[in-house]
Design an enzyme around this catalytic site. Structure first.
Site, PDB file in Angstrom:
ATOM      1  N   SER A 117      -1.833  13.304  -9.874  1.00 50.58           N
ATOM      2  CA  SER A 117      -2.147  14.315  -8.867  1.00 50.58           C
ATOM      3  C   SER A 117      -1.331  15.579  -9.073  1.00 50.58           C
ATOM      4  CB  SER A 117      -1.868  13.757  -7.470  1.00 50.58           C
ATOM      5  OG  SER A 117      -1.963  14.763  -6.485  1.00 50.58           O
ATOM      6  N   TYR A 141       2.977  10.089  -0.503  1.00 46.21           N
ATOM      7  CA  TYR A 141       1.849   9.897  -1.421  1.00 46.21           C
ATOM      8  C   TYR A 141       2.128  10.568  -2.757  1.00 46.21           C
ATOM      9  CZ  TYR A 141      -2.294  11.335  -3.915  1.00 46.21           C
ATOM     10  OH  TYR A 141      -3.186  11.605  -4.920  1.00 46.21           O
ATOM     11  N   LYS A 145       2.923   9.096  -6.877  1.00 45.86           N
ATOM     12  CA  LYS A 145       2.301   9.501  -8.140  1.00 45.86           C
ATOM     13  C   LYS A 145       3.358   9.863  -9.178  1.00 45.86           C
ATOM     14  CE  LYS A 145      -2.107   9.092  -7.254  1.00 45.86           C
ATOM     15  NZ  LYS A 145      -2.957   8.144  -8.004  1.00 45.86           N
TER      16      LYS A 145
END
Length: 333
Positions: A117, A141, A145
């Site tokens: 991401s 989040y 990643k």
């Protein structure tokens, strides 16, 4: 060629699987169906289960010993939810990925494409980033990643595993053939919220209007999901050129974006242009974990993969609207 796609019944994974089918590549789908849809795996070898389930991975490779690569799309992705439940996100996105990689190594699968991401970047002064830009993930989040990328990098340097991390920007749209699209009826991203506001006849809330962008709203790089899917096919076909078996690098990072930044207010204007009707908006505070955003400085993907995006922002909006018009007939809910 045959590939394992984790999360292959989700929005991006299923679209990647469709692009693989169209290119003559056989996708083998593994999905827990926590967010994915069984319908999105129809007509493809499908296994329902967890990516950390070693016995299931063994069964997949026993039944498909010719799998030559894996595409890891399985992850939880909702930023505010990650703020509220960070341990859950680290368990699902990081710990289970470590188990998956251990199982892939046991089965002798040396090639891995990772759905990473662009949310891990610290944007430059103009909000553009490239693969060498500073990293500063601002939500749990996004940090999952980055941590996963570090796991892959260290593992690739120490073992026979080779990894391409594809850092996505903001996918919109649907499979142009409408085989798949957003599986949730109430998506949390800006375009999904625009569609909900239009359907319900309520104002669209712009969450964050004081960012240091040209109009105060957040800036994003909206890329059509079909362009993303084509990039995965290109990465599979060129994998051994980009990350050679005996080359100096066993780990590589490539951004997948359009190279154009679009603010939320500009997204609203494009949405109004596509729908042909105005939509009222109202200002709201940023959501937990939000940031001003970023867009990609392009070049590396074209150089290494021979890929460039082809579909416009307006096409992505139109395909998303078409998908939502058809969604109930495809999914039955």
């Amino acid at each position: 060629m045959k590939v394992l796609i984790t999360g292959g019944a989700g929005f991006i994974g299923s679209t990647v699987a469709s692009a693989c089918v169209d290119a003559g590549i056989v996708p083998v789908v593994l999905d827990s169906l926590v967010t994915g849809r069984r319908e999105f795996a129809e007509g493809r070898p499908f296994y329902e289960g967890d990516i950390a389930d070693g016995a299931l991975i063994d069964r997949i490779f026993e039944e498909h010993p010719d799998i030559s690569a894996a595409i890891h799309c399985a992850a939880l992705i909702v930023v505010p939810d990650s703020v509220a439940r960070p341990l859950h996100y680290y368990r699902e996105n990081v710990a289970k990925t470590v188990a998956l990689v251990e199982h892939l190594q046991r089965k002798g699968c040396p090639r891995l494409l990772f759905s990473s991401s662009a949310s891990i970047y610290a944007p430059g002064a103009d909000f553009s980033v490239d693969e060498e830009s500073r990293l500063d993930p601002l939500s749990p989040y996004a940090r999952t990643k980055l941590v996963t990328e570090l796991v892959f990098k260290d593992t690739a340097e120490a073992t026979s595993l080779r990894v391409l991390s594809l850092r996505y920007f903001n996918p919109i749209g649907a499979d142009p053939s409408l085989r798949t699209g957003l599986q949730t009826p109430e998506p949390t991203h800006a375009l999904g919220k625009l569609i909900q506001a239009r359907a319900q006849g309520i104002p669209f809330r712009i969450t964050g209007v004081d960012w240091p962008t040209r109009d105060g709203s957040g800036i994003r790089d909206y890329i059509h999901v079909w362009d993303l899917a084509r990039a995965h096919v290109a990465a599979l076909l060129r994998f051994d050129e980009v990350v050679p078996l005996d080359g100096p690098r066993s780990y590589e990072v490539i951004n997948l974006g359009t190279g154009e930044g679009t603010t939320v207010r500009e997204l609203v204007a494009a949405f109004e242009s596509v729908t042909g009707s105005p939509l009222p908006v109202e200002a709201a505070p940023p959501r937990p974990g939000d940031n001003a955003g970023a867009f990609s400085r392009t070049g590396k993907a074209e150089r290494l993969l021979g890929w460039r995006p082809e579909l416009s922002l307006e096409q992505g909006i139109a395909d998303t609207l078409t998908w939502f018009d058809r969604r109930a007939s495809v999914l039955g809910a």
